[in-house]
Scaffold this motif. Structure first.
Motif, PDB file in Angstrom:
ATOM      1  N   VAL A 296      94.726  31.102  60.533  1.00 53.91           N
ATOM      2  CA  VAL A 296      95.874  31.717  60.182  1.00 53.91           C
ATOM      3  C   VAL A 296      97.142  31.181  60.577  1.00 53.91           C
ATOM      4  O   VAL A 296      98.275  32.077  60.895  1.00 53.91           O
ATOM      5  CB  VAL A 296      95.773  33.248  60.255  1.00 53.91           C
ATOM      6  CG1 VAL A 296      96.336  34.173  59.030  1.00 53.91           C
ATOM      7  CG2 VAL A 296      94.022  33.626  60.153  1.00 53.91           C
ATOM      8  N   GLY A 297      97.301  29.879  60.916  1.00 52.22           N
ATOM      9  CA  GLY A 297      98.577  29.221  61.411  1.00 52.22           C
ATOM     10  C   GLY A 297      98.929  29.821  62.835  1.00 52.22           C
ATOM     11  O   GLY A 297      99.996  29.471  63.416  1.00 52.22           O
ATOM     12  N   PHE A 299      98.419  28.786  65.984  1.00 51.78           N
ATOM     13  CA  PHE A 299      98.440  27.467  67.027  1.00 51.78           C
ATOM     14  C   PHE A 299      99.728  27.369  67.303  1.00 51.78           C
ATOM     15  O   PHE A 299     100.807  27.352  66.482  1.00 51.78           O
ATOM     16  CB  PHE A 299      97.684  26.450  66.448  1.00 51.78           C
ATOM     17  CG  PHE A 299      96.055  26.783  66.150  1.00 51.78           C
ATOM     18  CD1 PHE A 299      95.348  26.364  67.376  1.00 51.78           C
ATOM     19  CD2 PHE A 299      95.603  27.191  64.917  1.00 51.78           C
ATOM     20  CE1 PHE A 299      93.918  26.591  66.794  1.00 51.78           C
ATOM     21  CE2 PHE A 299      94.399  27.165  64.773  1.00 51.78           C
ATOM     22  CZ  PHE A 299      93.567  27.035  65.890  1.00 51.78           C
ATOM     23  N   CYS A 300     100.042  27.158  68.782  1.00 53.31           N
ATOM     24  CA  CYS A 300     101.382  26.762  69.064  1.00 53.31           C
ATOM     25  C   CYS A 300     101.673  25.138  68.720  1.00 53.31           C
ATOM     26  O   CYS A 300     102.736  24.746  68.460  1.00 53.31           O
ATOM     27  CB  CYS A 300     101.635  27.081  70.514  1.00 53.31           C
ATOM     28  SG  CYS A 300     100.089  26.121  71.406  1.00 53.31           S
ATOM     29  N   THR A 301     100.624  24.451  68.005  1.00 51.29           N
ATOM     30  CA  THR A 301     101.061  23.423  67.678  1.00 51.29           C
ATOM     31  C   THR A 301     100.970  23.027  66.262  1.00 51.29           C
ATOM     32  O   THR A 301     100.889  22.041  65.564  1.00 51.29           O
ATOM     33  CB  THR A 301      99.685  22.249  68.196  1.00 51.29           C
ATOM     34  OG1 THR A 301      98.376  22.874  67.813  1.00 51.29           O
ATOM     35  CG2 THR A 301      99.950  22.265  69.600  1.00 51.29           C
ATOM     36  N   ASN A 302     101.131  24.234  65.654  1.00 56.01           N
ATOM     37  CA  ASN A 302     101.178  24.350  64.144  1.00 56.01           C
ATOM     38  C   ASN A 302     102.386  23.670  63.574  1.00 56.01           C
ATOM     39  O   ASN A 302     103.325  23.664  64.096  1.00 56.01           O
ATOM     40  CB  ASN A 302     101.336  25.818  63.562  1.00 56.01           C
ATOM     41  CG  ASN A 302     100.961  25.774  62.167  1.00 56.01           C
ATOM     42  OD1 ASN A 302     100.450  25.245  61.660  1.00 56.01           O
ATOM     43  ND2 ASN A 302     101.727  26.960  61.760  1.00 56.01           N
ATOM     44  N   PRO A 303     102.166  22.394  62.798  1.00 56.15           N
ATOM     45  CA  PRO A 303     103.430  21.722  62.255  1.00 56.15           C
ATOM     46  C   PRO A 303     104.057  22.491  61.097  1.00 56.15           C
ATOM     47  O   PRO A 303     103.980  22.118  60.125  1.00 56.15           O
ATOM     48  CB  PRO A 303     102.544  20.418  61.706  1.00 56.15           C
ATOM     49  CG  PRO A 303     101.272  20.919  61.255  1.00 56.15           C
ATOM     50  CD  PRO A 303     100.838  22.063  62.079  1.00 56.15           C
ATOM     51  N   GLY A 304     105.005  23.207  61.649  1.00 55.38           N
ATOM     52  CA  GLY A 304     105.853  24.188  60.754  1.00 55.38           C
ATOM     53  C   GLY A 304     106.715  23.220  59.702  1.00 55.38           C
ATOM     54  O   GLY A 304     107.212  24.118  58.854  1.00 55.38           O
ATOM     55  N   ASN A 367      96.479  41.422  57.826  1.00 60.26           N
ATOM     56  CA  ASN A 367      96.298  40.205  57.248  1.00 60.26           C
ATOM     57  C   ASN A 367      97.520  39.033  57.176  1.00 60.26           C
ATOM     58  O   ASN A 367      98.869  39.529  56.945  1.00 60.26           O
ATOM     59  CB  ASN A 367      95.666  40.064  55.772  1.00 60.26           C
ATOM     60  CG  ASN A 367      94.272  40.826  55.984  1.00 60.26           C
ATOM     61  OD1 ASN A 367      93.792  40.440  56.865  1.00 60.26           O
ATOM     62  ND2 ASN A 367      93.925  41.464  54.829  1.00 60.26           N
ATOM     63  N   GLY A 368      97.201  37.686  57.134  1.00 62.29           N
ATOM     64  CA  GLY A 368      98.381  36.900  56.793  1.00 62.29           C
ATOM     65  C   GLY A 368      97.955  36.011  55.904  1.00 62.29           C
ATOM     66  O   GLY A 368      96.612  35.461  55.594  1.00 62.29           O
ATOM     67  N   ALA A 369      98.695  35.279  54.836  1.00 61.75           N
ATOM     68  CA  ALA A 369      98.463  34.455  53.727  1.00 61.75           C
ATOM     69  C   ALA A 369      99.700  33.361  53.850  1.00 61.75           C
ATOM     70  O   ALA A 369     100.735  33.459  54.266  1.00 61.75           O
ATOM     71  CB  ALA A 369      98.552  35.060  52.686  1.00 61.75           C
ATOM     72  N   PRO A 370      99.235  32.312  53.273  1.00 58.78           N
ATOM     73  CA  PRO A 370     100.209  31.223  53.335  1.00 58.78           C
ATOM     74  C   PRO A 370     101.552  31.199  52.780  1.00 58.78           C
ATOM     75  O   PRO A 370     101.791  31.966  51.882  1.00 58.78           O
ATOM     76  CB  PRO A 370      99.558  29.827  52.842  1.00 58.78           C
ATOM     77  CG  PRO A 370      98.215  30.183  53.104  1.00 58.78           C
ATOM     78  CD  PRO A 370      98.033  31.695  52.755  1.00 58.78           C
ATOM     79  N   PRO A 393     100.907  30.931  59.276  1.00 58.70           N
ATOM     80  CA  PRO A 393     100.640  29.757  58.190  1.00 58.70           C
ATOM     81  C   PRO A 393     101.926  29.525  57.383  1.00 58.70           C
ATOM     82  O   PRO A 393     102.052  29.925  55.947  1.00 58.70           O
ATOM     83  CB  PRO A 393      99.302  30.420  57.337  1.00 58.70           C
ATOM     84  CG  PRO A 393      99.719  31.951  57.441  1.00 58.70           C
ATOM     85  CD  PRO A 393     100.196  32.196  58.683  1.00 58.70           C
ATOM     86  N   LEU A 394     102.755  29.134  57.710  1.00 59.48           N
ATOM     87  CA  LEU A 394     104.087  28.732  57.123  1.00 59.48           C
ATOM     88  C   LEU A 394     104.723  27.440  57.332  1.00 59.48           C
ATOM     89  O   LEU A 394     104.845  26.973  58.435  1.00 59.48           O
ATOM     90  CB  LEU A 394     105.093  30.033  57.401  1.00 59.48           C
ATOM     91  CG  LEU A 394     106.659  29.742  56.797  1.00 59.48           C
ATOM     92  CD1 LEU A 394     107.251  31.178  56.531  1.00 59.48           C
ATOM     93  CD2 LEU A 394     107.739  28.890  57.612  1.00 59.48           C
ATOM     94  N   GLY A 395     105.194  26.758  56.236  1.00 62.33           N
ATOM     95  CA  GLY A 395     105.676  25.258  56.175  1.00 62.33           C
ATOM     96  C   GLY A 395     106.914  25.209  55.590  1.00 62.33           C
ATOM     97  O   GLY A 395     107.190  25.873  54.589  1.00 62.33           O
ATOM     98  N   ILE A 396     107.813  24.306  56.033  1.00 63.09           N
ATOM     99  CA  ILE A 396     109.141  24.206  55.406  1.00 63.09           C
ATOM    100  C   ILE A 396     109.172  22.713  55.262  1.00 63.09           C
ATOM    101  O   ILE A 396     109.142  21.945  56.281  1.00 63.09           O
ATOM    102  CB  ILE A 396     110.216  24.778  56.308  1.00 63.09           C
ATOM    103  CG1 ILE A 396     110.309  26.121  56.456  1.00 63.09           C
ATOM    104  CG2 ILE A 396     111.783  24.266  55.612  1.00 63.09           C
ATOM    105  CD1 ILE A 396     111.524  26.606  57.436  1.00 63.09           C
ATOM    106  N   LEU A 397     109.474  22.178  54.013  1.00 62.37           N
ATOM    107  CA  LEU A 397     109.636  20.908  53.542  1.00 62.37           C
ATOM    108  C   LEU A 397     111.012  20.596  53.735  1.00 62.37           C
ATOM    109  O   LEU A 397     111.845  21.407  52.867  1.00 62.37           O
ATOM    110  CB  LEU A 397     108.908  20.557  52.384  1.00 62.37           C
ATOM    111  CG  LEU A 397     109.238  19.109  51.957  1.00 62.37           C
ATOM    112  CD1 LEU A 397     108.916  18.138  52.801  1.00 62.37           C
ATOM    113  CD2 LEU A 397     108.649  18.832  50.384  1.00 62.37           C
TER     114      LEU A 397
END
Length: 508
Positions: A296-297, A299-304, A367-370, A393-397
């Motif tokens: 669920v994202g 991790f401190c190494t999550n590539p955000g 709960n968490g969702a992407p 679980p969050l990403g920014i392009l």
């Protein structure tokens, strides 16, 4: 098994009640009550640790290695109980926790082997030169020595590998430093079970009972008292930037300032170089989706954050990422507070001008969702908040105009735990432009992989320039972590009878 009172603290080899109580908030199962340490319990644990240092700080490497190995064996013997309560408290799946238990026992044994080899002591000897002119040189020896009792703060996202018997505790014990752990309130039952294993190992080897303590705590006051206690000589911490910075400031403000080794978080930027993106945009997008959503994202190494030059290949990459994340169902996060903080961070990004939402799955409660967003290089540069970690679980392009803008944005980043290059051979010239920047920004630079998953080995660095960590010269993973709790001492013209055994031939 040990007769342990529910919710007690382990102090000087005894389980004791003390302080107000708090109720745990497990993901499943029945809440339990635990005591929350006050200055009274902190003082008792710190004094016991100082008493233990008189013997443990001068113990042999063999004795400390036996202790680390014994802790690993005791944890394995209790493995089913430990992982069962950890699953209840955190909501993490059983296979993940079984793997984390193996990682924890593995690093204990790794540190045991490492200290037996002795190279970490950095022993040096300049022999006396009595006839040297114009002045003689004395006999001088140098060796690393333990610093004294260490406080360790358990982490929420790794209830085993970064908590009671995790890397900070293991490396401090390996160095010869007694440890006082403040257990994380997200998994107090797990903390208790692991502390039982450590104390059983200690008792079997007849070590001083103050060599390890567990203090349960739900309050800021408990942690503050521990950091301020004059007998504590260093602090190991893994957690949020806000909490870590507050503790760091407390360490610096003490009458005797002490080192604070805080691992505080990171967005772990990923740079998608053009040739690699053209050749495998779909594979890279699927891989990013898997890395972002793993655990669920949390991790401190999550590539955000991912940087890519705008164009059709970047469109394909985003589509593959969105497709991958779209298959991920909501899952429980570690605590209600972490889930709420994730939604606040996600919504802040969603409401930021010039940011487009590609995916924002619904989830409520714990709960968490992407979530997936995209923006431009100019917008990213204009709003520094987009470079802040959102734990989940969050990403920014970030779509950049060209390679020059990618390099410029890399130079503007804060310190990171990791930085990743997705590259092919034709990308080498751009990678060479980025490398002098990235190795100043991150503790670990990797190519053609994803940073989630930290190998426990001699060469690993898990740390980086601030705000990734508070000490860029240290690591919280790998055998070099032991050096955090050592200091060099020179011995000039001392007779052999006064020297540490490790400085003499055959000392082990």
């Amino acid at each position: 098994m040990d007769a342990t009172p529910d919710g007690g603290h382990l102090i000087a080899g005894a389980w004791v009640a003390g302080g107000p109580t708090f109720e745990s908030a497990p993901a499943t199962g029945t809440p339990r009550r635990f005591f929350s340490a006050t200055e009274v319990e902190v003082d008792a644990a710190a004094r016991a640790a100082e008493d233990a240092f008189a013997s443990f700080g001068w113990s042999s490497r063999k004795a400390r290695a036996e202790f680390l190995d014994a802790i690993a064996a005791q944890m394995e013997a209790r493995g089913a109980d430990i992982t069962a309560i950890a699953q209840e408290e955190t909501g993490l799946p059983a296979p993940r926790l079984a793997g984390e238990l193996a990682r924890t026992t593995g690093q204990l044994r790794l540190f045991a082997r490492h200290i037996l080899a002795g190279a970490y002591l950095d022993r040096r000897h300049d022999v006396a030169l009595p006839d040297r002119q114009p002045l003689p040189r004395p006999d001088i020896r140098l060796m690393q020595r333990p610093i004294g009792p260490v406080a360790v703060f358990g982490a929420s996202n790794f209830p085993l590998a970064f908590s009671v018997a995790g890397g900070d505790t293991a490396s401090a014990l390996a160095a010869g430093c007694p440890v006082v752990v403040k257990g994380h309130p997200a998994h107090p039952g797990t903390s208790q079970k692991v502390a039982e294993a450590i104390d059983a190992a200690r008792a079997a080897l007849d070590l001083h009972p103050g060599v390890f303590a567990l203090l349960q705590s739900f309050t800021v006051e408990g942690g503050t008292a521990l950091v301020r206690h004059p007998l504590i000589k260093a602090v190991g911490f893994t957690g949020s930037l806000g909490a870590g910075r507050a503790l760091f400031d407390l360490c610096a403000a003490r009458p005797e300032p002490i080192p604070f080794f805080g691992e505080l978080g990171s967005v772990n930027p990923m740079f998608l170089l053009p040739a690699a993106l053209k050749a495998r945009s779909g594979t890279l997008g699927a891989g990013w989706a898997g890395s972002l959503s793993m655990g669920v994202g949390q991790f401190c190494t999550n590539p955000g954050i991912a940087f890519a030059v705008d164009g059709p290949d970047t469109d394909a990459f985003l589509a593959a990422t969105e497709a991958g994340l779209g298959q991920v169902a909501p899952q429980p996060m570690l605590t209600d507070g972490i889930a709420a903080a994730f939604r606040r961070g996600r919504d802040h990004v969603a409401q930021t001008p010039a940011v487009r939402c590609a995916l924002k799955a619904d989830a409520d409660g714990r709960n968490g969702a992407p979530a997936l967003f995209e923006t431009t290089g100019a917008a990213f540069r204009a709003d520094s908040s987009l470079a802040h970690e959102v734990f989940g679980p969050l990403g920014i392009l970030v779509r950049v105009e060209d390679e020059d803008e990618m390099v410029a944005l890399a130079a503007g980043l804060e310190g990171q735990l990791t930085a990743t290059l997705q590259m092919d051979a034709d990308d080498t010239p751009l990678a060479k432009r980025l490398m002098p920047i990235l190795e100043r920004k991150a503790g670990r630079v990797l190519a053609n992989g994803f940073p989630t998953g930290v190998e426990v080995c001699d060469a690993m660095v898990h740390g980086g320039p601030y705000p990734a960590s508070t000490n860029f010269g240290a690591t919280s993973v790998g055998t070099m972590a032991i050096r955090r709790f050592l200091r060099p001492v020179s011995y000039q013209n001392l007779p052999d009878a006064l020297l540490p055994a490790d400085l003499l031939e055959g000392g082990a």
